[in-house]
Write an enzyme that holds these catalytic residues in place. Sequence first.
Site, PDB file in Angstrom:
ATOM      1  N   THR A   1      -1.796 -10.474  -5.560  1.00 41.83           N
ATOM      2  CA  THR A   1      -3.125 -10.559  -4.972  1.00 41.83           C
ATOM      3  C   THR A   1      -3.580 -12.008  -4.878  1.00 41.83           C
ATOM      4  OG1 THR A   1      -3.627  -8.424  -5.823  1.00 41.83           O
ATOM      5  CG2 THR A   1      -5.495  -9.881  -5.600  1.00 41.83           C
TER       6      THR A   1
ATOM      7  N   ARG B   1      -4.316   5.165  -2.301  1.00 38.83           N
ATOM      8  CA  ARG B   1      -4.679   4.556  -3.587  1.00 38.83           C
ATOM      9  C   ARG B   1      -5.538   3.293  -3.374  1.00 38.83           C
ATOM     10  NH1 ARG B   1      -3.723  -0.785  -5.969  1.00 38.83           N
ATOM     11  NH2 ARG B   1      -3.460  -0.553  -8.208  1.00 38.83           N
TER      12      ARG B   1
ATOM     13  N   THR C   1      -6.536 -10.180 -11.091  1.00 40.10           N
ATOM     14  CA  THR C   1      -5.280  -9.761 -10.470  1.00 40.10           C
ATOM     15  C   THR C   1      -4.429  -9.060 -11.521  1.00 40.10           C
ATOM     16  OG1 THR C   1      -3.206 -10.576  -9.500  1.00 40.10           O
ATOM     17  CG2 THR C   1      -4.394 -12.112 -10.892  1.00 40.10           C
ATOM     18  N   GLY C   2      -3.491  -8.272 -11.064  1.00 36.59           N
ATOM     19  CA  GLY C   2      -2.622  -7.563 -11.997  1.00 36.59           C
ATOM     20  C   GLY C   2      -2.595  -6.092 -11.659  1.00 36.59           C
TER      21      GLY C   2
ATOM     22  N   GLY D   1      -7.180   0.098  -5.565  1.00 40.36           N
ATOM     23  CA  GLY D   1      -7.083  -0.557  -6.865  1.00 40.36           C
ATOM     24  C   GLY D   1      -8.403  -1.169  -7.294  1.00 40.36           C
ATOM     25  N   ASP D   2      -8.306  -2.202  -8.109  1.00 41.07           N
ATOM     26  CA  ASP D   2      -9.487  -2.861  -8.664  1.00 41.07           C
ATOM     27  C   ASP D   2     -10.167  -3.825  -7.692  1.00 41.07           C
ATOM     28  OD1 ASP D   2      -6.889  -4.309  -9.077  1.00 41.07           O
ATOM     29  OD2 ASP D   2      -8.301  -5.931  -9.506  1.00 41.07           O
TER      30      ASP D   2
HETATM   31  N1  ASP Z   1      -4.805  -5.861  -8.594  1.00 41.15           N
HETATM   32  C1  ASP Z   1      -4.092  -5.474  -7.402  1.00 41.15           C
HETATM   33  C2  ASP Z   1      -4.105  -3.963  -7.304  1.00 41.15           C
HETATM   34  O1  ASP Z   1      -3.835  -3.300  -8.281  1.00 41.15           O
HETATM   35  C3  ASP Z   1      -2.690  -5.962  -7.344  1.00 41.15           C
HETATM   36  C4  ASP Z   1      -2.421  -7.372  -7.770  1.00 41.15           C
HETATM   37  O2  ASP Z   1      -3.274  -8.033  -8.359  1.00 41.15           O
HETATM   38  O3  ASP Z   1      -1.335  -7.872  -7.515  1.00 41.15           O
HETATM   39  O4  ASP Z   1      -4.321  -3.452  -6.230  1.00 41.15           O
END
Ligand code: ASP
Length: 328
Positions: free
Chosen positions: A187, A215, A237-238, A217-218
Amino acid sequence: MVKALILHGGAGAWRIRPGVEKSIEAVKNCTVQSWKVLNETNNALESVVEAVKCMEDSGYLNAGYGSVPNLLGERELDAGLMTSTGLIGAVAAVKATRNPILLARIVAEKTPHIILAGENADRLSLMFGLPPLPPMPAHVAERYRDSLKKVFGESSPDPYYESIRKFVENNKLFHELIRGLINVSDTVGAVAVDDNGMLAAATSTGGIILKLPGRVGDTPIPGAGFYASRNIACSATGWGEFIIRSMPCLKLHLEYEATRDIELALSRVMEHVNNTVGSNTLGFIGVNEEGRVFYAYNTEAMLIGYVKKGEVIVELKPEPNVEVVDVR
Ligand code: ASP
């Protein structure tokens, strides 16, 4: 003068990825570009939008043009932004918008809502004349094929791929769809403060590779993937499911407001993250109202860019780390 900014190009297992130099180069260019905008406009919002748009356009980071696909080979993008002055907007699961961060800004500035999702969000993007999402770059398609091999080839030690494999095996319809394809996380985010004391945060992503269609995400969720208050701006991120469970950006705001000590607030947030969702789960960048920039992550690595005493610094940081950088 408090003006400061920091960007990230994602947290995760960066060191083992081929082509990482191109991602580093992209973060470097976007750091230069958004620092220029911050100096020219003295506007934190303009600079974080520029930073994230630039990373979305690079094709070498998991956002906008370079986004990784879901299990069926489609891209569904999320983005969000927020300022200390009360502006807030996000988009989720958009498929046809090249720069979701520009669309998130339109949601914030031109609609009565905070989050818009799916094809109706894409329609808004058309109405405002934003550029469409081009076909995915060849290197992303290749990564998709490699990831599918991990799911369907020899059993992978990675629990994420294992969980996707189990899901597909238990759901015959997906099995058929995917067997017919052989088609493909990092991200991006930026936070800044300007000399008027406005703080801004922006985050954008293609999500996690091979995610189930639909889906979210955050990244488009305030407090999880992004947050800005009078005291801090934060971009995370993560692994999105863990970020939503631990709300690092909101937690950071609350801890910093309570302690007024950024080092202490950061260590408390990471302790909370490690206790609630465990290690190797997430990272975030931030800036406070005094122009101190910082990052914290418990993953193998994190890619960050910032400007220290006029010098652009881009680092692929190894090993979990928490650091407040003296940029002046
Ligand atoms: N946080 C992002 C998600 O889960 C992915 C990422 O940070 O690489 O959609």
